[in-house]
Scaffold this active site. Structure first.
Site: not given
Length: 273
Positions: A53, A111
């Site tokens: 992010y 992830h």
């Protein structure tokens, strides 16, 4: 009980707040500060971020600016795909700690299920032993990925975060997680913003004088999923948590079950990034 006061217990005995603030796509420092400060002021105690992010430094600074004690905030981050080799994961954990400005991570996830996911898991297990991470889990793992991991894991994953919403109910995966005491966490709970276009949700929003987003979040809450809706707007952050004054009946849930299934994000069995 308010959704912001509800915790879900992990298989390691620790708890995670059922509702948190997602920070995906929050890039600008001002919007990150506004969202995090609004969330914590409203009673949120769970913030979800990730290495990819590219906002962890601002997220960490925003959390500190609220003056809420570190031990009262639950922070989730994730190891990105390019760092799943064992040594790379070890290094990335230290980078995450440094960017967030914290001494430990409450929850750290793989992830996506890359080919080096088992190397990554070994490094995560060691981070738990070293005290750098409290709990470890996975994101976007399907049943076959979980089966593989459980055969070799010394520490069982506490959670699986994956795309899960009224238009993608993933029954087999949810059932598998619950059978193995792995908490289910929903991302994309609002059908990635497309909930406003779904007729069944339009009907229920009108019935309860709520937004379609609130209907989706209540659906997830009733299913005992951890939820992390994202917004940069203070009003929306507060609205997302305002789901305590209504519930959904069996008839409502049956109506939601008629929504056509559709995956909006990448398919974990066939992704390339």
């Amino acid at each position: 009980m308010s959704i912001l006061k509800k915790d879900i217990k992990f298989n390691n005995g620790l708890n995670i707040p059922q509702m948190g603030l997602g920070t995906y796509q929050l890039k600008e420092k001002d919007e990150i500060f506004e969202a995090v400060q609004a969330a914590i002021e409203a009673g949120y105690r769970h913030i979800d971020t990730a290495m990819i992010y590219k906002n962890q430094k601002a997220v960490g600074e925003a959390i500190k600016s609220t003056r809420v004690k570190r031990e009262d905030i639950f922070i989730t981050s994730k190891i990105w795909n390019s760092s799943h080799a064992y040594e790379d994961t070890k290094k990335e954990i230290d980078v995450i700690l440094n960017e967030l400005g914290i001494e430990y991570i409450d929850l750290l996830l793989i992830h996506w299920p890359t080919p080096k996911r088992l190397e990554c898991w070994k490094a995560l297990e060691e981070a738990v032993i070293e005290g750098k991470v409290k709990s470890i889990g996975v994101s976007n793992f399907l049943v076959e990925h979980l089966e593989e991991l459980l055969k070799v894991a010394k520490i069982k994953p506490v959670i699986n975060q994956f795309e899960l919403h009224p238009a993608l109910t993933c029954k087999e995966l949810v059932d598998y997680c619950k059978k193995h005491e792995i908490v289910v966490e929903s991302w994309g709970t609002l059908i990635r913003g497309k909930c406003f276009e779904v007729e069944q949700l339009n009907q229920l929003a009108k019935k309860y004088n709520k937004s379609e987003a609130q209907i989706c979040l209540k659906w997830a809450e009733l299913n005992d999923y951890v939820i992390i809706p994202k917004s940069s707007k203070k009003q929306r952050v507060i609205e997302n948590a305002n789901i305590d004054d209504f519930t959904l009946t069996k008839e409502d849930l049956d109506l939601i079950a008629t929504i056509k299934e559709q995956r909006d994000g990448p398919d974990p069995s066939n992704f390339n990034f």
